[in-house]
Design an enzyme around this catalytic site. Structure first.
Site, short mmCIF file in Angstrom:
data_model
loop_
_atom_site.label_atom_id
_atom_site.label_comp_id
_atom_site.label_asym_id
_atom_site.label_seq_id
_atom_site.Cartn_x
_atom_site.Cartn_y
_atom_site.Cartn_z
N LYS A 65 -17.88 30.90 -28.49
CA LYS A 65 -18.27 30.17 -27.28
C LYS A 65 -17.43 30.47 -26.05
O LYS A 65 -16.25 30.78 -26.13
CB LYS A 65 -18.22 28.66 -27.55
CG LYS A 65 -19.31 28.23 -28.50
CD LYS A 65 -19.58 26.76 -28.42
CE LYS A 65 -20.33 26.42 -27.17
NZ LYS A 65 -20.56 24.98 -27.06
N GLN A 119 -7.37 -1.98 4.07
CA GLN A 119 -6.30 -1.21 3.44
C GLN A 119 -6.83 -0.42 2.23
O GLN A 119 -6.25 0.57 1.82
CB GLN A 119 -5.20 -2.17 3.00
CG GLN A 119 -4.05 -1.54 2.26
CD GLN A 119 -2.85 -2.47 2.21
OE1 GLN A 119 -2.18 -2.69 3.21
NE2 GLN A 119 -2.58 -3.03 1.05
N SER A 170 -13.92 27.63 -27.24
CA SER A 170 -13.97 26.42 -28.05
C SER A 170 -12.88 26.52 -29.09
O SER A 170 -12.58 27.61 -29.60
CB SER A 170 -15.34 26.32 -28.71
OG SER A 170 -15.25 25.52 -29.87
N HIS A 183 -40.00 23.38 -10.85
CA HIS A 183 -40.01 22.57 -12.09
C HIS A 183 -39.20 23.25 -13.20
O HIS A 183 -39.46 23.02 -14.38
CB HIS A 183 -41.44 22.33 -12.60
CG HIS A 183 -42.40 21.89 -11.53
ND1 HIS A 183 -42.61 20.57 -11.22
CD2 HIS A 183 -43.16 22.61 -10.68
CE1 HIS A 183 -43.50 20.49 -10.24
NE2 HIS A 183 -43.83 21.72 -9.88
N SER A 207 0.83 -1.20 0.00
CA SER A 207 0.00 0.00 0.00
C SER A 207 0.86 1.26 0.00
O SER A 207 0.35 2.36 0.01
CB SER A 207 -0.92 0.00 1.23
OG SER A 207 -0.16 -0.16 2.42
N GLU A 238 -18.84 22.44 -14.93
CA GLU A 238 -19.12 21.07 -15.40
C GLU A 238 -18.25 20.05 -14.68
O GLU A 238 -18.69 18.95 -14.32
CB GLU A 238 -18.90 20.97 -16.91
CG GLU A 238 -19.92 21.79 -17.70
CD GLU A 238 -19.52 21.92 -19.17
OE1 GLU A 238 -20.32 21.53 -20.01
OE2 GLU A 238 -18.42 22.41 -19.46
N1 ARG Z 1 -1.14 -1.31 5.37
C1 ARG Z 1 -2.11 -1.77 6.28
C2 ARG Z 1 -3.43 -1.02 6.07
O1 ARG Z 1 -3.43 -0.06 5.42
C3 ARG Z 1 -1.63 -1.57 7.67
C4 ARG Z 1 -2.21 -2.51 8.66
C5 ARG Z 1 -1.67 -3.87 8.43
N2 ARG Z 1 -2.09 -4.77 9.44
C6 ARG Z 1 -2.01 -6.10 9.28
N3 ARG Z 1 -2.43 -6.81 10.25
N4 ARG Z 1 -1.53 -6.63 8.20
O2 ARG Z 1 -4.46 -1.43 6.54
#
Ligand code: ARG
Length: 466
Positions: free
Chosen positions: A292, A331, A286, A165, A32, A299
């Site tokens: 335009k 995670q 545009s 409306h 992560s 948007e």
């Molecule tokens: N990278 C993990 C998360 O974002 C951290 C916690 C990990 N805990 C574990 N028991 N593997 O959730």
């Protein structure tokens, strides 16, 4: 490329049960760090508070604590200055920081994780991040509200058509319309403040899920990290992501408000409406049609709302099947929140700019306000008030007057008195006083109504309330 932290894999940190490192796919799905590196400052703050408490409680030595704190501060400046090599082999921000700490200070680094787990660590880091984001959101909403209050003050008397409306209903003031948004964004801001109160409990010390046998002081870490108090149930603490879902819910509601405003700006800035002209800063030309001026920023605000809704649904869905306590599914919470936060910040900021910069075409608004027999209700009300008719009869008389005006292709105020008297003999020339749009709005003095005097009261209320 690789620095010293890269050579160590998190596999070694789990212990010896795994003979070889995770294969490439496992590393890819498991890591992560690509997104949770955003939490580095919170992670380091949390670790400093934790180590300080461990030393205070005599769980680690003061000497080790000093080394840990110094090392963590070094890491903080390395990351801030872009001199830190994040490693995917080390999975996440927690392991990246801890591995680097080991390189910097040696064995003392191994004492930091005493009485703690990554489960309470990530709950802490993420909560701190969301809390700061909520505080930022509160300020952004306050700026947007201030922009609307200024425009409302400036246009307390500007008449525009009010719609139901999307059909012309009754004249209102542009100031009153602006104040509708003040109410909406004011509610969003209240929700933000409430969410800050709600999440203001410190997770650290819940450990993996059951608490810890070490004599930790959770009140001390809570205080050091700026939380009101520690959380009360260690199982809930590591399995709860309500604070993230609350942030996303608030973002979704605010996004919905921003998107409605965006939609109005898109409509108002068409040549057909011509109520507002966007500044060049918030529109584009545009490439093929030179005449335009497109409301791109509005948007995109409307579209960002779709992304935010997606994030809310994603996290609700991720969480809905999870048994207590922590599961790795959790995670996947961060990218949703990070993306929604970025979208929301941008959308509020862009809207604040658009609201401040747009030029209001008061002549077009006034002309439109009078079209579509928008003062018909005023005629009916006059008949009730001045001629004593029951409202239902007055409604009928007014309907006939509208039909006559329609057949003559003129406004109600342009019908000759004789024509009106032919419909109801009680009508006098005093009626023309209420058939103008200015008289119509000025008469709507009920609490919260559109009369300029009422709008000014509401502006004063909000200015005092900030
Ligand atoms: N990278 C993990 C998360 O974002 C951290 C916690 C990990 N805990 C574990 N028991 N593997 O959730």
């Amino acid at each position: 490329m690789a620095d010293s932290t890269d050579t160590k894999s998190s596999n070694q940190m789990w212990g010896g049960r795994f003979a070889s490192g995770p294969d490439a796919i496992m590393e890819e799905i498991n890591a992560s760090i690509g997104f949770d590196k955003k939490l580095f400052a919170q992670d380091i703050r949390g670790s400093i508070a934790h180590a300080t408490m461990l030393a205070h409680q005599g769980i680690i030595s003061a000497d080790d604590k000093d080394k840990i704190v110094a090392g963590l501060n070094t890491i903080l400046s390395e990351i801030e200055s872009g001199n830190f090599e994040f490693s995917r082999k080390l999975e996440d921000i927690h392991m990246n920081v801890e591995a680097r700490l080991a390189t910097l200070i040696g064995p003392a680094a191994g004492r930091l994780h005493t009485a703690r787990s990554r489960n309470d660590q990530v709950a802490l880091d993420f909560r701190l991040w969301v809390k700061e984001e909520l505080q930022k959101t509160e300020q952004l909403l306050t700026s947007l509200i201030a922009a609307f209050l200024d425009r409302a003050e400036e246009h307390a008397e500007t008449v525009m058509p009010g719609f139901t409306h999307l059909q012309t209903a009754q004249p209102v003031t542009f100031g009153h319309h602006c104040m509708a948004y003040v109410e909406m964004f004011g509610r969003d801001r209240s929700r933000v403040r409430h969410a800050i109160e709600h999440l203001d409990e410190s997770p650290i010390g819940a450990a993996a899920l059951a608490g810890t046998g070490y004599p930790i002081d959770r009140h001390m870490t809570a205080k050091a990290l700026g939380f009101r108090e520690p959380t009360r149930n260690s199982i809930d603490t590591v399995s709860d992501r309500d604070f993230a879902i609350e942030f996303l819910s608030i973002a979704a509601i605010a996004g919905m408000h921003l998107s409605r405003l965006a939609e109005e700006i898109v409509i108002w800035s068409t040549p057909q409406f011509g109520f507002v002209r966007l500044s060049d800063a918030f529109s584009t030309g545009s490439s093929i049609m030179p005449q335009k001026k497109n409301p791109d920023a509005a948007e995109l605000v409307r579209a960002k709302t779709g992304r935010i809704n997606g994030s809310l649904v994603a996290l609700l869905t991720i969480m809905k099947g999870l048994p207590l306590a922590y599961s790795k599914d959790m995670q996947e919470d961060k990218e949703q929140v990070f993306d929604a936060a970025e979208s929301l910040e941008l959308a509020i900021s862009a809207m604040t700019g658009m609201v401040r910069d747009m030029t209001i075409n008061t002549a077009r608004m006034k002309a439109a306000a009078g079209s579509g027999y928008s003062t018909a209700t005023d005629l009916a009300d006059w008949l009730v008030r001045e001629a004593g008719l029951p409202f239902r009869d007055a409604h009928h008389v007014t309907g006939r007057a509208v039909a006559l005006a329609e057949s003559k292709s003129c406004d109600l105020a342009e019908l000759p008195l004789a024509d009106l008297q032919a419909i109801n003999a009680a009508i006098t020339d005093k009626v023309y006083d209420v058939l103008t749009v200015e008289a119509s709005v000025a008469s709507r003095k009920s609490f919260g109504g559109t009369a300029p005097s009422e709008v000014r009261k509401q502006i004063a209320y909000w200015r005092a309330r900030n």
